[in-house]
Design a protein around this motif. Structure first.
Motif, mmCIF file in Angstrom:
data_model
loop_
_atom_site.group_PDB
_atom_site.id
_atom_site.type_symbol
_atom_site.label_atom_id
_atom_site.label_comp_id
_atom_site.label_asym_id
_atom_site.label_seq_id
_atom_site.Cartn_x
_atom_site.Cartn_y
_atom_site.Cartn_z
ATOM 1 N N ALA A 99 -10.710 20.158 2.979
ATOM 2 C CA ALA A 99 -12.083 20.264 3.487
ATOM 3 C C ALA A 99 -13.085 20.032 2.365
ATOM 4 N N GLU A 100 -12.798 20.571 1.183
ATOM 5 C CA GLU A 100 -13.684 20.367 0.037
ATOM 6 C C GLU A 100 -13.701 18.896 -0.367
ATOM 7 N N GLU A 101 -12.531 18.264 -0.339
ATOM 8 C CA GLU A 101 -12.438 16.853 -0.707
ATOM 9 C C GLU A 101 -13.248 15.973 0.255
ATOM 10 N N PHE A 102 -13.241 16.354 1.547
ATOM 11 C CA PHE A 102 -13.980 15.593 2.547
ATOM 12 C C PHE A 102 -15.419 16.071 2.699
ATOM 13 N N ASN A 103 -15.788 17.068 1.900
ATOM 14 C CA ASN A 103 -17.131 17.643 1.974
ATOM 15 C C ASN A 103 -17.440 18.153 3.382
ATOM 16 N N MET A 104 -16.447 18.834 3.969
ATOM 17 C CA MET A 104 -16.592 19.409 5.307
ATOM 18 C C MET A 104 -16.720 20.916 5.219
ATOM 19 N N ASN A 105 -17.421 21.521 6.181
ATOM 20 C CA ASN A 105 -17.501 22.971 6.272
ATOM 21 C C ASN A 105 -16.159 23.502 6.743
ATOM 22 N N LEU A 106 -15.537 24.342 5.939
ATOM 23 C CA LEU A 106 -14.176 24.801 6.206
ATOM 24 C C LEU A 106 -14.079 25.593 7.502
ATOM 25 N N ILE A 107 -14.981 26.538 7.722
ATOM 26 C CA ILE A 107 -14.886 27.387 8.906
ATOM 27 C C ILE A 107 -15.150 26.575 10.167
ATOM 28 N N THR A 108 -16.006 25.543 10.064
ATOM 29 C CA THR A 108 -16.248 24.674 11.215
ATOM 30 C C THR A 108 -14.989 23.908 11.585
ATOM 31 N N ALA A 109 -14.270 23.422 10.579
ATOM 32 C CA ALA A 109 -13.013 22.715 10.826
ATOM 33 C C ALA A 109 -11.981 23.644 11.454
ATOM 34 N N ALA A 110 -11.919 24.892 10.977
ATOM 35 C CA ALA A 110 -10.957 25.856 11.498
ATOM 36 C C ALA A 110 -11.274 26.235 12.947
ATOM 37 N N LEU A 111 -12.550 26.367 13.264
ATOM 38 C CA LEU A 111 -12.954 26.778 14.613
ATOM 39 C C LEU A 111 -12.867 25.651 15.625
ATOM 40 N N ILE A 171 -10.237 34.863 9.807
ATOM 41 C CA ILE A 171 -9.623 33.668 10.379
ATOM 42 C C ILE A 171 -8.665 33.057 9.353
ATOM 43 N N PRO A 172 -7.382 32.969 9.679
ATOM 44 C CA PRO A 172 -6.389 32.482 8.706
ATOM 45 C C PRO A 172 -6.493 30.973 8.483
ATOM 46 N N ILE A 173 -6.590 30.589 7.210
ATOM 47 C CA ILE A 173 -6.715 29.182 6.833
ATOM 48 C C ILE A 173 -5.785 28.915 5.647
ATOM 49 N N ASP A 174 -4.995 27.859 5.740
ATOM 50 C CA ASP A 174 -4.061 27.514 4.662
ATOM 51 C C ASP A 174 -4.804 26.921 3.463
ATOM 52 N N TYR A 175 -4.224 27.099 2.287
ATOM 53 C CA TYR A 175 -4.839 26.613 1.046
ATOM 54 C C TYR A 175 -5.046 25.100 1.083
ATOM 55 N N GLN A 176 -4.045 24.345 1.575
ATOM 56 C CA GLN A 176 -4.182 22.890 1.631
ATOM 57 C C GLN A 176 -5.353 22.475 2.520
ATOM 58 N N THR A 177 -5.580 23.233 3.587
ATOM 59 C CA THR A 177 -6.707 22.942 4.480
ATOM 60 C C THR A 177 -8.024 23.103 3.733
ATOM 61 N N ALA A 178 -8.118 24.187 2.961
ATOM 62 C CA ALA A 178 -9.342 24.449 2.206
ATOM 63 C C ALA A 178 -9.604 23.356 1.171
ATOM 64 N N VAL A 179 -8.571 22.939 0.467
ATOM 65 C CA VAL A 179 -8.715 21.894 -0.547
ATOM 66 C C VAL A 179 -9.142 20.578 0.100
ATOM 67 N N PHE A 209 0.825 -1.205 0.000
ATOM 68 C CA PHE A 209 0.000 0.000 0.000
ATOM 69 C C PHE A 209 0.863 1.261 0.000
ATOM 70 N N THR A 210 0.492 2.244 -0.862
ATOM 71 C CA THR A 210 1.154 3.540 -0.881
ATOM 72 C C THR A 210 0.118 4.611 -0.565
ATOM 73 N N PRO A 211 0.253 5.301 0.577
ATOM 74 C CA PRO A 211 -0.759 6.298 0.948
ATOM 75 C C PRO A 211 -0.741 7.509 0.013
ATOM 76 N N ALA A 212 -1.908 8.117 -0.177
ATOM 77 C CA ALA A 212 -2.044 9.272 -1.071
ATOM 78 C C ALA A 212 -1.801 10.562 -0.294
ATOM 79 N N PHE A 213 -0.507 10.871 -0.075
ATOM 80 C CA PHE A 213 -0.136 12.040 0.715
ATOM 81 C C PHE A 213 0.433 13.173 -0.129
ATOM 82 N N GLU A 214 0.658 12.946 -1.384
ATOM 83 C CA GLU A 214 1.305 13.948 -2.229
ATOM 84 C C GLU A 214 0.502 15.250 -2.251
ATOM 85 N N GLY A 215 1.222 16.354 -2.037
ATOM 86 C CA GLY A 215 0.579 17.663 -2.023
ATOM 87 C C GLY A 215 -0.125 17.985 -0.726
#
Length: 351
Positions: free
Chosen positions: A272-284, A262-270, A196-202
């Motif tokens: 959150a979208e991939e996991f279909n999560m609310n971004l600001i909820t994850a940040a808070l 509220i400062p949020i990194d680009y990778q976090t935003a991407v 198994f190779t985990p999908a961690f790239e980027g």
């Protein structure tokens, strides 16, 4: 494959293991008079106030060794304690390290853990001065106590925020939580496969924020450099919303923070979208950011906005106005403590 060397801990015994792991420790701080090797450490803090904090980390509750390397775990175990001392506007100086170790672990495993622990202490200028080791029937248990120092007039508590103070944060939020979600997803996909190779790239930043966080000694140094003493401060370990409510509760105030600030990194935003999560909820509510949340008088505005890595996200209000997030469209949403609760349901799941 070559056989991996494995030395049973029982071959050294408790005191032999401690001696083996601590044999190369050197004391760096003048306040460390005597470290490992006696019945107790001897510390000296003339004309300073002493800060003490303890963290308990349990396998299966706070960390999963399926994807957490022992060296990273050692580093993180130390850093989360240092962060508590910096949150008091102090300086960490010594730690004691107590471990509960099951027969599943070898001497080499503990060497890896201590390698991370020692690296953290070298980076932050902290001495390992004692601790304890015991057998465990439930995996790995880690208890670290950190001793720090602070000037009486510069130590910062959670209860000093005043109406109209600015609410400031360091760094960004939600990345550590997204790193955890990524690791958990890949663990489920892995399911014991040998190739198994985990999908961690980027997603390296998210993994680093979860596996190897850093305490913000640089922010404490910048505050001192500009002679700014926050009115209240704490580190964000359980979630930004939860920590802000702690400050409001202990200071007897309310607050307003603004979503767009509220400062949020680009990778976090991407992620959150991939996991279909609310971004600001994850940040808070995500937790484990180990950033600093602090309040300063309004008169410090012009200086605090120039500090690298610091962002003003809102202001302190009267308690009657409550604690609210102002959304991008101007709506007010009451802040709730939805972050990490180790005594909550499902063995420490977010509640």
């Amino acid at each position: 494959m070559e056989d991996i060397k494995r030395t049973e801990i029982a071959s050294l015994g408790e005191f032999g293991l401690i001696k083996h792991l601590t044999r190369h420790l050197e004391l760096k701080n003048s306040s460390s008079l005597k470290g490992v090797g006696d019945d107790a450490a001897v510390l000296s803090y003339p004309e300073k106030q002493i800060l003490v904090t303890t963290d308990l980390l349990l396998e299966g509750i706070h960390f999963d060794l399926t994807y957490v390397p022992l060296k990273h775990l050692g580093y993180k175990s130390a850093v989360v304690n240092f962060s508590d001392i910096y949150a008091m506007n102090g300086q960490p100086r010594q730690i004691t390290v107590s471990l509960g170790v099951s027969k599943r672990f070898s001497v080499e495993d503990m060497e890896e853990f201590y390698a991370g622990l020692r690296l953290a202490c070298e980076v932050y200028g902290v001495d390992i001065v004692g601790g304890d080791t015991s057998a465990s029937l439930t995996g790995l248990t880690i208890s670290i106590t950190c001793i720090g120092e602070g000037d009486k007039e510069r130590i910062v508590y959670r209860n000093g925020a005043k109406e109209n103070d600015l609410i400031c944060v360091s760094g960004d939020f939600g990345a550590a939580y997204m790193g955890l979600q990524l690791l958990e997803r890949e663990k489920r996909v892995f399911a014991g496969e040998s190739d198994f190779t985990p999908a961690f790239e980027g997603r390296e930043y998210l993994l680093e924020r979860q596996l190897k966080p850093e305490a913000r000694k640089d922010i404490v140094a910048e505050l001192a450099k500009h002679n700014i003493v926050p009115t209240a401060m704490m580190d964000v370990s359980d979630g930004l919303s939860s920590e802000l409510l702690h400050i409001c509760d202990q200071s007897g105030t309310g607050c307003r923070i603004y979503e767009e600030r509220i400062p949020i990194d680009y990778q976090t935003a991407v992620m959150a979208e991939e996991f279909n999560m609310n971004l600001i909820t994850a940040a808070l509510n995500g937790g484990e950011d180990y950033e600093l949340l602090f309040t300063v008088p309004l008169t410090c505005h012009d200086e605090v906005v120039t500090l690298p890595g610091v962002r003003v996200i809102g202001h302190v209000t009267s308690p009657a106005l409550g604690a609210y997030l102002i959304t991008r469209d101007g709506a007010e949403i009451a802040l709730k403590a939805q972050g990490w609760n180790s005594l909550g349901s499902e063995n420490g799941e977010k509640v």
